[in-house]
Design a protein around this motif. Structure first.
Motif, short mmCIF file in Angstrom:
data_model
loop_
_atom_site.label_atom_id
_atom_site.label_comp_id
_atom_site.label_asym_id
_atom_site.label_seq_id
_atom_site.Cartn_x
_atom_site.Cartn_y
_atom_site.Cartn_z
N MET A 171 -11.12 -3.53 -4.01
CA MET A 171 -10.32 -3.13 -5.07
C MET A 171 -9.91 -1.64 -5.26
N ALA A 172 -10.80 -0.76 -4.82
CA ALA A 172 -10.65 0.54 -4.70
C ALA A 172 -9.52 0.84 -3.91
N PHE A 173 -9.36 0.34 -2.63
CA PHE A 173 -8.39 0.44 -1.82
C PHE A 173 -7.09 0.19 -2.46
N PHE A 174 -7.03 -0.93 -3.03
CA PHE A 174 -5.55 -1.13 -3.85
C PHE A 174 -5.30 -0.10 -4.85
N ARG A 175 -6.39 0.21 -5.61
CA ARG A 175 -6.20 1.13 -6.73
C ARG A 175 -5.75 2.57 -5.86
N GLN A 176 -6.22 3.01 -4.97
CA GLN A 176 -6.05 4.40 -4.37
C GLN A 176 -4.89 4.61 -3.65
N TYR A 177 -4.34 3.39 -2.88
CA TYR A 177 -3.49 3.33 -1.92
C TYR A 177 -2.10 2.63 -2.26
N ILE A 178 -2.52 1.18 -2.47
CA ILE A 178 -1.46 0.31 -2.75
C ILE A 178 -0.67 0.18 -3.97
N ALA A 179 -1.28 0.45 -4.89
CA ALA A 179 -0.54 1.00 -6.44
C ALA A 179 0.25 1.95 -6.50
N PRO A 180 -0.26 2.99 -5.82
CA PRO A 180 0.46 4.53 -6.15
C PRO A 180 1.79 4.34 -4.96
N LEU A 181 1.49 3.63 -3.97
CA LEU A 181 2.92 3.16 -3.01
C LEU A 181 3.85 2.62 -3.68
N LEU A 182 3.34 1.56 -4.41
CA LEU A 182 4.27 0.55 -5.25
C LEU A 182 4.99 1.42 -6.29
N VAL A 183 4.54 2.32 -6.88
CA VAL A 183 4.95 3.16 -7.97
C VAL A 183 6.15 4.24 -7.54
N VAL A 184 5.74 4.56 -6.05
CA VAL A 184 6.56 5.60 -5.49
C VAL A 184 7.71 4.87 -5.17
N LEU A 185 7.67 3.61 -4.23
CA LEU A 185 8.67 2.87 -3.80
C LEU A 185 9.54 2.52 -5.01
#
Length: 82
Positions: free
Chosen positions: A1-15
């Motif tokens: 869950m931490a991987f999603f919160r630290q890497y995937i979610a910010p990447l989706l926001v930037v995209l």
């Protein structure tokens, strides 16, 4: 869950930000008549006489709902309603 919160979610926001920025910036390359905002008033307004008689009755609604859709007649003022 931490991987999603630290890497995937910010990447989706930037995209999402980049896609919206490209969509908004594309207006620069549109022709002048398409880059302007859409007009609010009608280009060819229709007259009240051109409407069919069926357009006056909005699906045979009760008077209370008809007044909400069409507005009050001119002879009825808000002062009379109070």
């Amino acid at each position: 869950m931490a991987f999603f919160r630290q890497y995937i979610a910010p990447l989706l926001v930037v995209l999402v930000f980049i896609v919206s920025l490209v969509a908004v910036s594309a207006r620069i390359f549109l022709p002048n008549d398409m880059a302007a905002p859409a007009p609010i008033e009608e280009v060819n307004p229709t007259s009240d006489k051109a409407q069919s008689p069926a357009a006056d009755s909005v699906a045979d609604l009760p008077p209370a709902l008809s007044a909400l859709l069409k507005g009050l007649p001119d002879e009825l003022g808000l002062s009379e309603q109070l």
